[in-house]
Design a protein around this motif. Structure first.
Motif, PDB file in Angstrom:
ATOM      1  N   UNK A 152       0.857  -1.185   0.000  1.00 24.90           N
ATOM      2  CA  UNK A 152       0.000   0.000   0.000  1.00 24.90           C
ATOM      3  C   UNK A 152       0.899   1.242   0.000  1.00 24.90           C
ATOM      4  N   UNK A 153       1.459   1.606  -1.165  1.00 24.94           N
ATOM      5  CA  UNK A 153       2.344   2.777  -1.203  1.00 24.94           C
ATOM      6  C   UNK A 153       1.575   4.060  -0.879  1.00 24.94           C
ATOM      7  N   UNK A 154       2.252   5.083  -0.364  1.00 22.19           N
ATOM      8  CA  UNK A 154       1.552   6.313  -0.010  1.00 22.19           C
ATOM      9  C   UNK A 154       0.939   6.984  -1.241  1.00 22.19           C
ATOM     10  N   UNK A 155      -0.318   7.384  -1.109  1.00 22.99           N
ATOM     11  CA  UNK A 155      -0.978   8.035  -2.237  1.00 22.99           C
ATOM     12  C   UNK A 155      -0.891   9.551  -2.072  1.00 22.99           C
ATOM     13  N   UNK A 156      -0.902  10.302  -3.177  1.00 23.51           N
ATOM     14  CA  UNK A 156      -0.575  11.731  -3.110  1.00 23.51           C
ATOM     15  C   UNK A 156      -1.691  12.647  -2.636  1.00 23.51           C
ATOM     16  N   UNK A 157      -2.932  12.176  -2.518  1.00 21.11           N
ATOM     17  CA  UNK A 157      -4.020  13.081  -2.173  1.00 21.11           C
ATOM     18  C   UNK A 157      -4.239  13.190  -0.668  1.00 21.11           C
ATOM     19  N   UNK A 158      -4.290  12.075   0.034  1.00 23.63           N
ATOM     20  CA  UNK A 158      -4.451  12.114   1.489  1.00 23.63           C
ATOM     21  C   UNK A 158      -3.182  11.698   2.211  1.00 23.63           C
ATOM     22  N   UNK A 159      -2.237  11.100   1.507  1.00 20.45           N
ATOM     23  CA  UNK A 159      -0.990  10.662   2.122  1.00 20.45           C
ATOM     24  C   UNK A 159      -1.103   9.326   2.831  1.00 20.45           C
ATOM     25  N   UNK A 160      -2.214   8.606   2.603  1.00 22.56           N
ATOM     26  CA  UNK A 160      -2.415   7.319   3.264  1.00 22.56           C
ATOM     27  C   UNK A 160      -1.520   6.261   2.638  1.00 22.56           C
ATOM     28  N   UNK A 161      -1.076   5.315   3.463  1.00 20.65           N
ATOM     29  CA  UNK A 161      -0.286   4.204   2.961  1.00 20.65           C
ATOM     30  C   UNK A 161       0.871   3.872   3.885  1.00 20.65           C
ATOM     31  N   UNK A 162       1.749   3.018   3.399  1.00 20.74           N
ATOM     32  CA  UNK A 162       2.933   2.604   4.152  1.00 20.74           C
ATOM     33  C   UNK A 162       4.110   3.382   3.602  1.00 20.74           C
ATOM     34  N   UNK A 163       4.833   4.060   4.484  1.00 21.52           N
ATOM     35  CA  UNK A 163       5.990   4.849   4.052  1.00 21.52           C
ATOM     36  C   UNK A 163       7.170   4.591   4.966  1.00 21.52           C
ATOM     37  N   UNK A 164       8.359   4.870   4.437  1.00 21.06           N
ATOM     38  CA  UNK A 164       9.566   4.789   5.256  1.00 21.06           C
ATOM     39  C   UNK A 164       9.546   5.924   6.270  1.00 21.06           C
ATOM     40  N   UNK A 165      10.168   5.714   7.423  1.00 21.15           N
ATOM     41  CA  UNK A 165      10.237   6.765   8.438  1.00 21.15           C
ATOM     42  C   UNK A 165      11.042   7.931   7.870  1.00 21.15           C
ATOM     43  N   UNK A 166      10.487   9.113   7.985  1.00 22.67           N
ATOM     44  CA  UNK A 166      11.164  10.303   7.478  1.00 22.67           C
ATOM     45  C   UNK A 166      10.888  10.593   6.011  1.00 22.67           C
ATOM     46  N   UNK A 167      10.182   9.717   5.322  1.00 21.28           N
ATOM     47  CA  UNK A 167       9.876   9.938   3.906  1.00 21.28           C
ATOM     48  C   UNK A 167       8.823  11.029   3.778  1.00 21.28           C
ATOM     49  N   UNK A 168       9.025  11.941   2.857  1.00 25.98           N
ATOM     50  CA  UNK A 168       8.032  12.977   2.610  1.00 25.98           C
ATOM     51  C   UNK A 168       7.251  12.603   1.361  1.00 25.98           C
ATOM     52  N   UNK A 169       5.946  12.740   1.449  1.00 26.92           N
ATOM     53  CA  UNK A 169       5.072  12.414   0.335  1.00 26.92           C
ATOM     54  C   UNK A 169       4.608  13.728  -0.283  1.00 26.92           C
ATOM     55  N   UNK A 170       4.869  13.880  -1.583  1.00 26.47           N
ATOM     56  CA  UNK A 170       4.418  15.095  -2.266  1.00 26.47           C
ATOM     57  C   UNK A 170       2.910  15.027  -2.430  1.00 26.47           C
ATOM     58  N   UNK A 171       2.233  16.004  -1.866  1.00 28.88           N
ATOM     59  CA  UNK A 171       0.787  16.012  -1.865  1.00 28.88           C
ATOM     60  C   UNK A 171       0.261  16.788  -3.070  1.00 28.88           C
ATOM     61  N   UNK A 172      -0.858  16.309  -3.613  1.00 30.73           N
ATOM     62  CA  UNK A 172      -1.508  16.979  -4.724  1.00 30.73           C
ATOM     63  C   UNK A 172      -2.774  17.649  -4.228  1.00 30.73           C
ATOM     64  N   UNK A 173      -3.169  18.675  -4.934  1.00 32.61           N
ATOM     65  CA  UNK A 173      -4.394  19.367  -4.588  1.00 32.61           C
ATOM     66  C   UNK A 173      -5.565  18.573  -5.150  1.00 32.61           C
ATOM     67  N   UNK A 174      -6.666  18.514  -4.388  1.00 32.63           N
ATOM     68  CA  UNK A 174      -7.829  17.754  -4.823  1.00 32.63           C
ATOM     69  C   UNK A 174      -8.649  18.507  -5.856  1.00 32.63           C
ATOM     70  N   UNK A 175      -9.849  17.999  -6.119  1.00 29.42           N
ATOM     71  CA  UNK A 175     -10.728  18.626  -7.109  1.00 29.42           C
ATOM     72  C   UNK A 175     -11.179  19.984  -6.636  1.00 29.42           C
ATOM     73  N   UNK A 176     -11.434  20.878  -7.596  1.00 30.39           N
ATOM     74  CA  UNK A 176     -11.974  22.200  -7.297  1.00 30.39           C
ATOM     75  C   UNK A 176     -13.413  22.246  -7.805  1.00 30.39           C
ATOM     76  N   UNK A 177     -14.228  23.031  -7.157  1.00 30.89           N
ATOM     77  CA  UNK A 177     -15.624  23.173  -7.615  1.00 30.89           C
ATOM     78  C   UNK A 177     -15.718  24.062  -8.795  1.00 30.89           C
TER      79      UNK A 177
END
Length: 177
Positions: A152-177
């Protein structure tokens, strides 16, 4: 000249190194490791430690020189200190537990995932959302950590998943109205 290959491998107290032809056996407090060095590399043991040198000036000998030195040094570090990788589980309901020696993961699937440790690898779960993988083989520790992360690699929208300690996940912006 290989800058890595030229360096001498220091042998700490409590570690014994046996060289039998091209096979190097390293014994220490955390176990025993052995590896066969390529034929292009000459291994000598001196008072200050192990030295590796290429037998000929070929492309393959130069390539194997630094690699061999690093692998032998990793064996020495592995039998003295060992290696450890820490994984973090991020997400609602994501948790880990030990069942005997094996690792049981709940990662949002309809079932638990049980992972048996390979030989020489131990799991520890200090918190439900943290997994520590340790052993004396650097490659095996990193490989089992990568296998667990790939479930379960980390996903970019909520950051959920399994990651290495200290790993930073680049987050994406969600949908806009």
């Amino acid at each position: 000249m290989s800058r890595i290959g030229k360096r001498t491998i220091a042998i700490p107290k409590g570690v014994t190194v046996n060289i039998d032809g091209q096979t190097i056996v390293v014994k220490g407090p955390k176990g025993e490791r052995s590896w066969t060095v390529a034929e292009e590399i000459e291994v000598t043991q001196g008072d200050d430690g192990l030295n590796l040198a290429p037998r000929a000036d070929t492309q393959r000998a130069r390539a194997m020189w630094g690699l061999s030195r690093t692998l032998v040094d990793n064996m020495v570090v592995g039998v003295t200190d060992g290696f450890e990788r820490t994984l973090e589980l991020v997400g609602v309901g994501y948790r880990a537990a030990l069942k005997g020696q094996s690792l049981s993961l709940q990662l949002g699937f309809s079932h638990e995932i049980d992972i048996a440790p390979p030989a020489g690898i131990t799991f520890a779960v200090p918190k439900q959302t943290e997994v520590k993988i340790s052993g004396n083989d650097k490659q095996a520790v990193g490989q089992i950590a990568a296998v667990i992360r790939k479930l379960r690699p980390p996903e970019p929208y909520k950051g959920k998943g399994v990651r290495y300690a200290g790993e930073t996940v680049r987050r994406k912006e969600g949908k806009k109205k």
